[in-house]
Design an enzyme around this catalytic site. Structure first.
Site, PDB file in Angstrom:
ATOM      1  N   TYR A  40      -3.240  27.765  14.028  1.00 30.02           N
ATOM      2  CA  TYR A  40      -2.165  27.862  15.016  1.00 30.02           C
ATOM      3  C   TYR A  40      -0.787  27.721  14.361  1.00 30.02           C
ATOM      4  O   TYR A  40       0.219  28.058  14.988  1.00 30.02           O
ATOM      5  CB  TYR A  40      -2.293  26.778  16.093  1.00 30.02           C
ATOM      6  CG  TYR A  40      -3.551  26.796  16.906  1.00 30.02           C
ATOM      7  CD1 TYR A  40      -4.448  27.863  16.861  1.00 30.02           C
ATOM      8  CD2 TYR A  40      -3.864  25.724  17.746  1.00 30.02           C
ATOM      9  CE1 TYR A  40      -5.611  27.852  17.620  1.00 30.02           C
ATOM     10  CE2 TYR A  40      -5.008  25.707  18.508  1.00 30.02           C
ATOM     11  CZ  TYR A  40      -5.891  26.764  18.442  1.00 30.02           C
ATOM     12  OH  TYR A  40      -7.036  26.740  19.193  1.00 30.02           O
ATOM     13  N   HIS A  98     -13.737  25.668  12.620  1.00 29.11           N
ATOM     14  CA  HIS A  98     -13.164  26.542  13.640  1.00 29.11           C
ATOM     15  C   HIS A  98     -14.068  27.730  13.977  1.00 29.11           C
ATOM     16  O   HIS A  98     -14.294  28.035  15.150  1.00 29.11           O
ATOM     17  CB  HIS A  98     -11.792  27.046  13.185  1.00 29.11           C
ATOM     18  CG  HIS A  98     -10.919  27.480  14.315  1.00 29.11           C
ATOM     19  ND1 HIS A  98      -9.553  27.361  14.283  1.00 29.11           N
ATOM     20  CD2 HIS A  98     -11.210  28.040  15.514  1.00 29.11           C
ATOM     21  CE1 HIS A  98      -9.042  27.825  15.420  1.00 29.11           C
ATOM     22  NE2 HIS A  98     -10.025  28.249  16.178  1.00 29.11           N
TER      23      HIS A  98
END
Length: 257
Positions: A40, A98
């Protein structure tokens, strides 16, 4: 019921100091679960926003994720320390793999995660975007208990087998994109239940997931939406409401591999 504070705040896209003020606002409203990720590129501003809130660090469940290009053993150890530095904290409450792609090597990747737990840099291990088979492998390889599986989950993307696996093995399911990327207001079944309860489709989608024992982490940037998402976790749906949403056959995956 989950062990993680529900709801949490998803922070993808909150990547400037101005946008990240939502993190401070959320904590001041009572949120206690903040979710970010290396990919992010906002750990620094999220950490700064955490520091501005008048909430003790130990009261917050802070989660981040190791991206797919950093899942080799040494890279997990290195990048996790870098994440903690950016977040301004000595430890992560929850660290996720992730996605099980690219450099993911189950024995070596998960050995690094176990080492981070042993060194008290990470409290709990999670995985994200795994299949049942990949979950089985992770449970077998980890020394630390698997604490959470984060996955896309909303009325247009349902994976009941993932919920069943979580119940069998005693870990939390965390739903990202619980509002289907803003599309829940276009789903007839959701709208019908919302009209019945005189509420919004967004509230119904969150309440439906909470009824299944799922933790939700919708992204929100305004105080109004932050409050609405929190209030939605207390909305009680009837059994027939839940079954009505369960019966939705249309499928839209927002974030395929």
């Amino acid at each position: 019921m989950t062990s993680l504070p529900n709801p949490g705040l998803g922070t993808m896209g909150l990547d400037t100091p101005e946008k990240a003020t939502a993190v401070t606002t959320a904590l001041e409203l009572g949120y206690r679960h903040i979710d970010t990720a290396q990919i992010y590129e906002n750990e620094q501003v999220v950490g700064d926003a955490l520091a501005k809130a008048d909430v003790p660090r130990d009261d917050i469940s802070l989660a981040t994720k190791v991206w797919a290009d950093s899942l080799a053993y040494d890279d997990v150890l290195r990048t996790t320390r870098e994440s903690l530095d950016r977040l301004g904290t000595d430890y992560a409450d929850l660290l996720y793999v992730h996605r099980p792609i690219e450099t993911y090597d189950p024995p070596e990747t998960l050995r690094a995660f176990d080492e981070l737990v042993d060194s008290s840099l990470v409290e709990n291990v999670g995985v994200s975007n795994f299949t049942v088979e990949e979950l089985d492998e992770a449970v077998d390889l980890l020394s630390a208990p698997l604490a959470a599986h984060q996955t896309e989950y909303h009325p247009l993307f349902q994976r009941p087998e993932l919920l069943e696996h979580a119940r069998e093995h005693g870990y939390d399911v965390v739903a990202y994109s619980p509002l289907a990327g803003g599309r829940v207001g276009e789903i007839d079944e959701v709208v019908a239940v919302a009209d019945k309860h005189d509420t919004t489709p967004e509230a119904v989608s969150i309440a439906w997931l909470v009824a299944k024992g799922v933790c939700v982490i919708p992204k929100a940037s305004s105080e109004r939406h932050l409050r609405a998402n929190m209030e939605a976790t207390t909305l009680s749906l009837d059994v027939e409401d839940v079954e009505h949403l369960d019966s939705i056959e249309n499928e839209v995956e927002l974030f395929p591999e």
